[in-house]
Design an enzyme around this catalytic site. Structure first.
Site, PDB file in Angstrom:
ATOM      1  N   LYS A 155      -4.478  -5.919 -18.253  1.00 30.65           N
ATOM      2  CA  LYS A 155      -4.490  -6.558 -19.582  1.00 30.65           C
ATOM      3  C   LYS A 155      -4.521  -5.516 -20.701  1.00 30.65           C
ATOM      4  O   LYS A 155      -4.239  -5.831 -21.852  1.00 30.65           O
ATOM      5  CB  LYS A 155      -5.688  -7.511 -19.700  1.00 30.65           C
ATOM      6  CG  LYS A 155      -5.447  -8.811 -18.949  1.00 30.65           C
ATOM      7  CD  LYS A 155      -6.524  -9.822 -19.252  1.00 30.65           C
ATOM      8  CE  LYS A 155      -6.255 -11.123 -18.522  1.00 30.65           C
ATOM      9  NZ  LYS A 155      -7.416 -12.025 -18.585  1.00 30.65           N
ATOM     10  N   ASP A 235     -12.892 -15.380  -8.971  1.00 24.54           N
ATOM     11  CA  ASP A 235     -12.520 -15.249 -10.386  1.00 24.54           C
ATOM     12  C   ASP A 235     -12.458 -16.626 -11.050  1.00 24.54           C
ATOM     13  O   ASP A 235     -13.010 -16.830 -12.144  1.00 24.54           O
ATOM     14  CB  ASP A 235     -11.158 -14.545 -10.468  1.00 24.54           C
ATOM     15  CG  ASP A 235     -10.814 -14.100 -11.879  1.00 24.54           C
ATOM     16  OD1 ASP A 235     -11.740 -13.813 -12.657  1.00 24.54           O
ATOM     17  OD2 ASP A 235      -9.608 -14.039 -12.194  1.00 24.54           O
TER      18      ASP A 235
END
Ligand code: FE2
Ligand code: FE2
Length: 308
Positions: A155, A235
């Site tokens: 990211k 996650d």
């Protein structure tokens, strides 16, 4: 001829006290022949057999030679211990530098992402728990604890306009966001470190789905590396149980329903079953690392691998 035991037993008892002691056996061979005695004591250069009657000078010379041999061996053993301690210390130093580098990398990506440091830590610990309960060997369990927190490092390469956009993403923007998997894998590629290799697989495949409809490659079932299948479960669980700026964390009953709905579609069914059986432990990890305290993670997160 001590009562209750013979010469061979005597030697064994001496070696129980110090297995390196050199022993001279003076025997008249009333009970034993040489080959029998050697056979019972096993292959060793720590004993010498002298036949009675023996020569005093010969015994003294033999004894001094054996004392020298023993003390040289002692010295060698001490040096070996010292060397092993130095190697252990240096291995630990390298390991902890390695772990800190991983931590810094994750911290760098967090500067961009809205994700919290606590999420990163929980992901590592919950993945470790799931991997251990799924029967992974201890060494790989240690590796996933360190590798899982790197799942979203890619990211760092996604523009702020997309990463921090307060509104829904367009389909083009969403497609750019999905590239964080490929970018992360590229950042981690080419390492010889087993932790970074596992991290690469996780970064690449943590959004793949068991039914093959995930991204970036549409892998299905066991084509998806098991480490990534573990992190995919952990996650999502962590994301839906905690508050985010755009939504509240879901209550536990909703969470269970949502996770089970992904069984065999989003998630590996076998791993999900193991995960569901661990929910109380997962909740305990979540409670021990709340979001508010998640920023200063270095001391615990960077603990030295337990195998060292
Ligand atoms: Fe991701
Ligand atoms: Fe995440």
């Amino acid at each position: 001829m001590p009562p209750g035991w013979n010469g061979v037993e005597t030697v064994r008892r001496i070696w129980q006290v110090d297995s390196h002691l050199q022993v001279v056996i003076c025997t008249a061979y009333s009970d034993y022949s040489w080959p029998e005695m050697i056979d019972e004591l096993g292959e060793s250069d720590s004993f010498v057999i002298l036949k009675k009657p023996f020569d005093n000078i010969e015994v003294r010379q033999l004894a001094s030679a054996l004392v020298v041999k023993w003390s040289l061996a002692q010295q060698a053993r001490r040096t070996m211990c010292d060397l092993q301690a130095v190697v252990r210390k240096q291995t630990r130093a390298v390991q902890s530098a390695h772990e800190e580098t991983i931590y810094r990398l994750v911290r760098a990506s967090l500067c961009r992402d809205a994700e919290t440091g606590a999420h990163i830590r929980r992901t590592g610990l919950c993945s470790e728990l799931l991997a251990a309960s799924a029967g992974w060997p201890a060494e790989r369990v240690d590796q996933i604890r360190l590798a899982a927190p790197m799942h979203d490092v890619g990211k760092i390469g996604i523009p702020d306009a997309i990463l921090r956009k307060p509104a829904a993403l367009t389909s083009d923007e969403y497609s750019t966001l999905r590239d964080h998997t490929i970018l992360g894998a590229r950042m981690l590629a080419g390492s010889t470190s087993p932790i970074l290799r596992m991290a690469q697989e996780i970064a690449q495949c943590h959004h793949e789905r068991w039914d093959g409809t995930g991204y970036p490659s549409g892998l299905a079932g066991e084509q998806i590396p098991e480490a990534a299948r573990i992190v995919a479960i952990v996650d999502v669980y962590d994301a839906i149980t905690h508050d985010r700026v755009y939504r509240k964390g879901l209550p536990e009953s909703e969470v269970q329903k949502l996770m089970l709905a992904g069984r065999g579609t989003q998630f590996d069914p076998r791993l999900l079953d193991v995960f569901m059986s661990l929910l109380p432990e997962m909740q305990a990890i979540a409670q021990s690392i709340p979001d508010e305290n998640g920023e200063e993670v270095l001391p615990e997160w960077c603990s030295t691998l337990s195998s060292l």
